[in-house]
Scaffold this motif. Structure first.
Motif, PDB file in Angstrom:
ATOM      1  N   PHE A  55       0.937  -1.158  -0.203  1.00 48.81           N
ATOM      2  CA  PHE A  55      -0.104   0.059  -0.144  1.00 48.81           C
ATOM      3  C   PHE A  55       0.763   1.363   0.090  1.00 48.81           C
ATOM      4  N   SER A  56       1.955   1.074   0.622  1.00 42.47           N
ATOM      5  CA  SER A  56       3.043   2.420   0.436  1.00 42.47           C
ATOM      6  C   SER A  56       4.420   1.817   0.066  1.00 42.47           C
ATOM      7  N   SER A  57       5.365   2.741  -0.364  1.00 41.62           N
ATOM      8  CA  SER A  57       6.455   2.184  -0.984  1.00 41.62           C
ATOM      9  C   SER A  57       7.334   1.562  -0.005  1.00 41.62           C
ATOM     10  N   GLU A  96       5.414  13.579  -1.033  1.00 41.84           N
ATOM     11  CA  GLU A  96       5.442  12.910   0.220  1.00 41.84           C
ATOM     12  C   GLU A  96       7.046  12.945   0.625  1.00 41.84           C
ATOM     13  N   LEU A  97       7.948  12.622  -0.328  1.00 41.60           N
ATOM     14  CA  LEU A  97       9.436  12.953  -0.452  1.00 41.60           C
ATOM     15  C   LEU A  97       9.714  14.187   0.223  1.00 41.60           C
ATOM     16  N   LEU A  98       8.965  15.177  -0.399  1.00 39.61           N
ATOM     17  CA  LEU A  98       9.171  16.649  -0.071  1.00 39.61           C
ATOM     18  C   LEU A  98       8.902  16.891   1.564  1.00 39.61           C
ATOM     19  N   TRP A  99       7.739  16.269   2.102  1.00 37.46           N
ATOM     20  CA  TRP A  99       7.707  16.319   3.544  1.00 37.46           C
ATOM     21  C   TRP A  99       8.823  16.069   4.196  1.00 37.46           C
ATOM     22  N   ARG A 100       9.406  15.021   3.988  1.00 39.41           N
ATOM     23  CA  ARG A 100      10.622  14.560   4.370  1.00 39.41           C
ATOM     24  C   ARG A 100      11.650  15.512   4.598  1.00 39.41           C
ATOM     25  N   ASP A 101      11.939  16.317   3.291  1.00 42.21           N
ATOM     26  CA  ASP A 101      12.757  17.371   3.254  1.00 42.21           C
ATOM     27  C   ASP A 101      12.381  18.512   3.983  1.00 42.21           C
ATOM     28  N   LEU A 160       4.591   0.966  11.674  1.00 42.28           N
ATOM     29  CA  LEU A 160       3.040   1.134  11.632  1.00 42.28           C
ATOM     30  C   LEU A 160       2.854   2.079  10.349  1.00 42.28           C
ATOM     31  N   SER A 161       1.921   1.953   9.780  1.00 39.54           N
ATOM     32  CA  SER A 161       1.286   2.670   8.722  1.00 39.54           C
ATOM     33  C   SER A 161       1.292   4.214   8.969  1.00 39.54           C
ATOM     34  N   ASN A 162       1.373   5.006   8.155  1.00 41.47           N
ATOM     35  CA  ASN A 162       1.402   6.737   8.102  1.00 41.47           C
ATOM     36  C   ASN A 162       0.029   6.781   8.895  1.00 41.47           C
ATOM     37  N   ARG A 163      -1.231   6.246   8.304  1.00 41.38           N
ATOM     38  CA  ARG A 163      -2.487   6.449   9.041  1.00 41.38           C
ATOM     39  C   ARG A 163      -2.448   6.199  10.194  1.00 41.38           C
ATOM     40  N   TRP A 186       8.553   7.670  22.491  1.00 41.16           N
ATOM     41  CA  TRP A 186       8.253   6.016  22.262  1.00 41.16           C
ATOM     42  C   TRP A 186       8.614   5.938  20.966  1.00 41.16           C
ATOM     43  N   PHE A 187       8.040   6.462  19.889  1.00 42.02           N
ATOM     44  CA  PHE A 187       8.010   6.094  18.739  1.00 42.02           C
ATOM     45  C   PHE A 187       9.792   6.148  18.159  1.00 42.02           C
ATOM     46  N   GLU A 188      10.581   6.999  18.909  1.00 39.48           N
ATOM     47  CA  GLU A 188      12.026   6.519  18.564  1.00 39.48           C
ATOM     48  C   GLU A 188      12.460   5.391  18.984  1.00 39.48           C
ATOM     49  N   GLN A 190      10.778   2.612  19.151  1.00 35.14           N
ATOM     50  CA  GLN A 190      10.231   1.555  18.545  1.00 35.14           C
ATOM     51  C   GLN A 190      10.429   1.487  16.988  1.00 35.14           C
ATOM     52  N   LEU A 191      10.293   2.640  16.383  1.00 35.11           N
ATOM     53  CA  LEU A 191      10.221   2.603  14.865  1.00 35.11           C
ATOM     54  C   LEU A 191      11.776   2.009  14.122  1.00 35.11           C
ATOM     55  N   VAL A 192      11.332   1.107  13.280  1.00 31.46           N
ATOM     56  CA  VAL A 192      12.628   0.648  12.330  1.00 31.46           C
ATOM     57  C   VAL A 192      13.100   1.720  11.452  1.00 31.46           C
ATOM     58  N   TYR A 197      14.125  13.800  12.389  1.00 31.74           N
ATOM     59  CA  TYR A 197      13.398  15.073  11.603  1.00 31.74           C
ATOM     60  C   TYR A 197      11.907  14.724  11.411  1.00 31.74           C
ATOM     61  N   SER A 198      11.723  13.524  10.470  1.00 34.38           N
ATOM     62  CA  SER A 198      10.473  13.363  10.382  1.00 34.38           C
ATOM     63  C   SER A 198       9.346  12.831  11.382  1.00 34.38           C
ATOM     64  N   ASN A 199      10.115  12.162  12.455  1.00 34.29           N
ATOM     65  CA  ASN A 199       9.288  11.860  13.699  1.00 34.29           C
ATOM     66  C   ASN A 199       9.188  12.939  14.254  1.00 34.29           C
ATOM     67  N   GLY A 201       8.866  15.993  13.670  1.00 29.46           N
ATOM     68  CA  GLY A 201       8.137  16.966  12.815  1.00 29.46           C
ATOM     69  C   GLY A 201       6.715  16.740  12.803  1.00 29.46           C
ATOM     70  N   ASN A 202       6.279  15.574  12.870  1.00 28.58           N
ATOM     71  CA  ASN A 202       5.026  14.911  12.475  1.00 28.58           C
ATOM     72  C   ASN A 202       4.336  14.964  13.902  1.00 28.58           C
ATOM     73  N   TRP A 203       4.893  14.668  14.950  1.00 28.96           N
ATOM     74  CA  TRP A 203       4.414  15.031  16.174  1.00 28.96           C
ATOM     75  C   TRP A 203       4.218  16.497  16.456  1.00 28.96           C
ATOM     76  N   TYR A 205       3.341  18.682  14.434  1.00 36.20           N
ATOM     77  CA  TYR A 205       2.379  18.860  13.456  1.00 36.20           C
ATOM     78  C   TYR A 205       0.922  18.321  13.772  1.00 36.20           C
ATOM     79  N   ILE A 206       1.010  17.165  14.735  1.00 35.22           N
ATOM     80  CA  ILE A 206      -0.378  16.688  15.172  1.00 35.22           C
ATOM     81  C   ILE A 206      -0.666  17.414  16.497  1.00 35.22           C
ATOM     82  N   ALA A 207       0.368  17.837  17.161  1.00 29.97           N
ATOM     83  CA  ALA A 207       0.167  18.749  18.278  1.00 29.97           C
ATOM     84  C   ALA A 207      -0.214  20.019  18.252  1.00 29.97           C
TER      85      ALA A 207
HETATM   86  C1  LIG Z   1       3.697  10.571  14.692  1.00 34.87           C
HETATM   87  C2  LIG Z   1       4.453  10.229  13.103  1.00 34.87           C
HETATM   88  C3  LIG Z   1       5.642  10.012  13.200  1.00 34.87           C
HETATM   89  C4  LIG Z   1       6.511   9.645  12.226  1.00 34.87           C
HETATM   90  N1  LIG Z   1       7.596   9.034  12.469  1.00 34.87           N
HETATM   91  C5  LIG Z   1       8.621   9.155  11.367  1.00 34.87           C
HETATM   92  C6  LIG Z   1       9.867   8.287  11.214  1.00 34.87           C
HETATM   93  O1  LIG Z   1      10.365   8.322  12.397  1.00 34.87           O
HETATM   94  N2  LIG Z   1      10.488   8.324  10.152  1.00 34.87           N
HETATM   95  C7  LIG Z   1      10.056   8.469   9.018  1.00 34.87           C
HETATM   96  O2  LIG Z   1      10.639   8.140   7.838  1.00 34.87           O
HETATM   97  N3  LIG Z   1       8.808   8.883   8.742  1.00 34.87           N
HETATM   98  C8  LIG Z   1       8.028   9.091   9.976  1.00 34.87           C
HETATM   99  N4  LIG Z   1       6.614   9.483   9.622  1.00 34.87           N
HETATM  100  C9  LIG Z   1       6.436   9.604   8.246  1.00 34.87           C
HETATM  101  C10 LIG Z   1       5.399   8.553   7.656  1.00 34.87           C
HETATM  102  O3  LIG Z   1       4.621   8.171   8.535  1.00 34.87           O
HETATM  103  C11 LIG Z   1       6.524   7.605   7.492  1.00 34.87           C
HETATM  104  O4  LIG Z   1       7.453   8.287   6.447  1.00 34.87           O
HETATM  105  C12 LIG Z   1       5.789   6.516   6.158  1.00 34.87           C
HETATM  106  O5  LIG Z   1       4.805   5.887   6.743  1.00 34.87           O
HETATM  107  C13 LIG Z   1       6.995   5.440   5.868  1.00 34.87           C
HETATM  108  O6  LIG Z   1       6.430   4.414   5.139  1.00 34.87           O
HETATM  109  P1  LIG Z   1       6.656   4.283   3.381  1.00 34.87           P
HETATM  110  O7  LIG Z   1       8.445   4.532   3.288  1.00 34.87           O
HETATM  111  O8  LIG Z   1       5.992   3.186   3.146  1.00 34.87           O
HETATM  112  O9  LIG Z   1       6.117   5.709   2.840  1.00 34.87           O
HETATM  113  P2  LIG Z   1       5.410   6.197   1.532  1.00 34.87           P
HETATM  114  O10 LIG Z   1       3.942   6.548   1.906  1.00 34.87           O
HETATM  115  O11 LIG Z   1       5.379   5.291   0.695  1.00 34.87           O
HETATM  116  O12 LIG Z   1       6.189   7.704   1.494  1.00 34.87           O
HETATM  117  C14 LIG Z   1       7.362   7.751   0.926  1.00 34.87           C
HETATM  118  C15 LIG Z   1       8.618   8.457   1.394  1.00 34.87           C
HETATM  119  O13 LIG Z   1       7.989   9.869   1.578  1.00 34.87           O
HETATM  120  C16 LIG Z   1       8.465  10.116   3.034  1.00 34.87           C
HETATM  121  N5  LIG Z   1       7.180  10.257   3.698  1.00 34.87           N
HETATM  122  C17 LIG Z   1       6.060  10.045   3.692  1.00 34.87           C
HETATM  123  N6  LIG Z   1       4.812  10.552   4.519  1.00 34.87           N
HETATM  124  C18 LIG Z   1       5.830  11.184   5.435  1.00 34.87           C
HETATM  125  C19 LIG Z   1       5.505  12.374   6.325  1.00 34.87           C
HETATM  126  N7  LIG Z   1       4.240  12.600   6.819  1.00 34.87           N
HETATM  127  N8  LIG Z   1       6.576  12.902   6.914  1.00 34.87           N
HETATM  128  C20 LIG Z   1       7.687  12.791   6.382  1.00 34.87           C
HETATM  129  N9  LIG Z   1       8.204  12.032   5.331  1.00 34.87           N
HETATM  130  C21 LIG Z   1       7.048  11.488   4.724  1.00 34.87           C
HETATM  131  C22 LIG Z   1       9.265   8.878   3.798  1.00 34.87           C
HETATM  132  O14 LIG Z   1      10.330   9.171   3.320  1.00 34.87           O
HETATM  133  C23 LIG Z   1       8.660   7.779   2.972  1.00 34.87           C
HETATM  134  O15 LIG Z   1       9.528   6.590   2.969  1.00 34.87           O
HETATM  135  C24 LIG Z   1       5.971   9.764  10.751  1.00 34.87           C
HETATM  136  C25 LIG Z   1       4.721  10.145  10.637  1.00 34.87           C
HETATM  137  C26 LIG Z   1       3.932  10.467  11.965  1.00 34.87           C
HETATM  138  C27 LIG Z   1       2.510  10.970  11.767  1.00 34.87           C
END
Ligand SMILES: Cc1cc2nc3c(=O)[nH]c(=O)nc-3n(C[C@H](O)[C@H](O)[C@H](O)COP(=O)(O)OP(=O)(O)OC[C@H]3O[C@@H](n4cnc5c(N)ncnc54)[C@H](O)[C@@H]3O)c2cc1C
Length: 242
Positions: A55-57, A96-101, A160-163, A186-188, A190-192, A197-199, A201-203, A205-207
C-alpha cells in the motif's frame, strides 16, 4: 533490521513478509522491484492502507538508515514516470518525499525550539502529562481496540502505517492529554524507520506546535476505524498479540 526479525518470530503474521534486509544492495533491489510493478501508479489510492506491504513504498527504513538517498528514490520515480506515465499517484509519492525534506529544513531553521513542550507555539500546553495513561498507550491497553491494535503492531514489528501513526499520536495528545514529546520518544524507541526530523516534525504537526496555522490535528478514532478498518480485520489481526 528489527522489523523482519520481530515479525518472523510471530508465526501468526503470515501476511507480513517484508525483506527489510539492511544495506544499499537491498535498498536498490527494493527500489527496482517497487517501480517495476504498478504500485507507484496506484499509490494515492492505496497509501492509507493499514496491512501488508504494497500500500505504500516502504522506502522509509532504508532512507532512515542512509542506505537509500531521497535523490536516488526521486530519480527512480522520474524514470518510472518517463516509462509508464505521470499521474496523481506518482505526483503524490514525490510530494511525500518533499515532506521529508521539509522537516529537515524546519530543524535547520528552528533547532532546539522544536523540542520545547510548547514547540513553536508560545502558549503553554493546556494539560500536564498522565504517566499511567501513557503507559497504557505504549502497551496497547487503552481500551480502544483500534488504538490498541496499532500500538501492539508497533511493539511487535517496529512498523506502523502513516495513517495509524497519525491516529495514535492524535489519541495520545488530544484524547489522553499527554505530553506529545513522550509519544515522540516512544516512537523513537520502536520504529524501524526512526528518523529524528520526520518523527519530531510529524508529532509537532499533530500537536499543533509546529508551523501549521490551522493548529493541531485531532483524528476521531471511531471515525477513523469506520473508514479505514470497516470490517475490523486490522483490529482482529493484532488483538491476540501481547
Ligand atoms: C507521528 C508520526 C511519526 C513519524 N515518524 C517517522 C519517522 O520516524 N521516520 C520516517 O521516515 N517517517 C516518519 N513518519 C512519516 C511517515 O509515517 C513515514 O515516512 C511512512 O509511513 C513510511 O512508510 P513508506 O516508506 O511506505 O512511506 P510512503 O507513503 O511510501 O512515502 C514515501 C516516502 O515519503 C516520506 N514521507 C511520507 N510521509 C511522510 C511524512 N508524513 N513526513 C515525512 N516524510 C514522509 C518518507 O521518506 C517515505 O518513505 C511519521 C509520521 C507520523 C504521523
Amino acid at each position: 533490521m528489527r522489523v523482519g526479525e520481530r515479525a518472523r518470530a510471530h508465526a501468526s503474521f503470515p501476511w507480513w513478509q517484508p525483506d527489510f534486509a539492511g544495506g544499499e544492495r537491498a535498498a536498490l533491489a527494493h527500489l527496482a522491484s517497487y517501480f517495476a510493478g504498478d504500485r507507484a501508479q496506484r499509490y494515492k489510492a492505496t497509501r492509507n492502507g493499514l496491512c501488508g506491504i504494497d500500500f505504500s513504498s516502504k522506502f522509509a527504513p532504508w532512507l532512515a538508515q542512509g542506505a537509500l538517498s531521497a535523490r536516488v528514490a526521486f530519480a527512480a520515480l522520474r524514470r518510472h514516470e518517463a516509462a509508464r506515465g505521470t499521474n496523481e499517484s506518482t505526483y503524490w509519492l514525490w510530494f511525500e518525499l518533499l515532506w521529508r525534506d521539509y522537516f529537515r529544513f524546519l530543524h535547520l531553521q528552528h533547532g532546539r525550539r522544536l523540542y520545547r513542550a510548547c514547540g513553536l507555539n508560545e502558549a503553554a500546553p493546556a494539560s500536564g502529562h498522565d504517566p499511567e495513561a501513557f503507559e497504557r498507550w505504549c502497551a496497547g491497553r487503552t481500551g480502544h481496540a483500534f488504538i490498541d491494535a496499532a500500538m501492539r503492531e508497533l511493539a511487535a514489528t517496529g512498523w506502523l502505517s502513516n495513517r495509524m501513526r497519525q491516529v495514535v499520536a492524535s489519541y495520545l495528545i488530544h484524547d489522553l492529554g499527554c505530553d506529545w514529546r513522550a509519544g515522540a520518544a516512544w516512537f523513537e524507541a520502536q520504529l524501524v524507520d526512526y528518523d529524528v526530523y520526520s518523527n519530531h516534525g510529524n508529532w509537532l504537526y499533530i500537536a499543533g506546535r509546529g508551523t501549521d496555522p490551522r493548529g493541531g490535528r485531532r483524528f476521531d478514532p471511531d471515525r477513523q476505524a469506520a473508514i479505514h478498518d470497516p470490517d475490523g480485520a486490522y483490529q482482529a489481526l493484532w488483538a491476540c498479540v501481547d
